[in-house]
Design a protein around this motif. Sequence first.
Motif, short mmCIF file in Angstrom:
data_model
loop_
_atom_site.label_atom_id
_atom_site.label_comp_id
_atom_site.label_asym_id
_atom_site.label_seq_id
_atom_site.Cartn_x
_atom_site.Cartn_y
_atom_site.Cartn_z
N GLU A 70 13.15 9.52 3.45
CA GLU A 70 12.85 9.49 1.91
C GLU A 70 11.54 8.88 1.84
OE1 GLU A 70 14.58 7.13 -2.29
OE2 GLU A 70 15.95 7.18 -0.40
N LEU A 71 11.23 7.93 2.59
CA LEU A 71 9.82 7.31 2.60
C LEU A 71 8.88 8.30 2.92
CD1 LEU A 71 10.63 3.92 4.44
CD2 LEU A 71 9.59 4.28 2.01
N ASP A 72 9.30 9.33 3.88
CA ASP A 72 8.23 10.33 4.39
C ASP A 72 8.16 11.42 3.32
OD1 ASP A 72 7.73 9.36 6.80
OD2 ASP A 72 9.02 10.46 7.86
N GLU A 73 8.90 11.70 2.48
CA GLU A 73 8.95 12.72 1.44
C GLU A 73 8.13 11.87 0.21
OE1 GLU A 73 12.85 13.79 -0.27
OE2 GLU A 73 13.49 14.21 1.61
N LEU A 75 0.41 12.07 -1.16
CA LEU A 75 -0.48 12.68 -0.72
C LEU A 75 -1.01 13.93 -1.66
CD1 LEU A 75 -0.06 12.27 3.11
CD2 LEU A 75 -1.70 11.05 1.69
N ALA A 76 0.02 14.65 -1.79
CA ALA A 76 -0.32 15.92 -2.78
C ALA A 76 -0.76 15.52 -4.03
CB ALA A 76 1.23 16.73 -2.70
N GLY A 123 0.09 2.02 -0.88
CA GLY A 123 -1.04 1.98 -0.44
C GLY A 123 -1.10 2.43 0.96
N HIS A 124 -0.09 1.75 1.85
CA HIS A 124 0.14 2.19 3.30
C HIS A 124 0.53 3.58 3.64
CE1 HIS A 124 -0.76 -1.67 5.21
NE2 HIS A 124 -0.17 -2.27 4.21
N MET A 125 0.94 3.98 2.42
CA MET A 125 1.44 5.48 2.90
C MET A 125 0.19 6.70 3.01
SD MET A 125 4.43 6.42 -0.09
CE MET A 125 6.08 5.45 0.17
#
Length: 154
Positions: A49-52, A58-59, A18-20
């Motif tokens: 890895e979190l950013d990926e 998002l995609a 959710g925070h992503m």
Amino acid sequence: MEAELAALAASGATALVGHMVEESWTQVRGRVARFFGRRGGAEPPLEGELDESREDLLAARDAEDVEAAADVEAQWRARMRRTLRADPAAADELRSLLAELERDTGTIPGREVHNTITGDVHGPVVQGRTFHGLTFHTGAPGTAFGGAASEPPR
């Protein structure tokens, strides 16, 4: 105890995912990386890895791909569950982290509510979370909110 850890891992993964998609992501990412980093993982690769995962999420949301979004959450749920099994002390730390995140943002991410009202409405409509002491005066029968008689839409 296993069911409790599974539920905690699920809550953690739901909050993380959710925070992503929130503005608070950078701050949350650092906190989550430190949580896992204290258990033997290196923070910089984990942050990558979190950013990926965020990019994947998002995609998936842009493409309205519910399965792909669920896969991201499942990945982090499994990772949290393994971490909690390997280090029982991590459960208290994860609970504290989740409480901090909720307190800092005032919300539980990923829990959005969208309400729609259709059709004829002949009285007040209240949508929200907690209400106290509400009083409605709608007028005589056949009138709209105490005003002149209304006609049905055409």
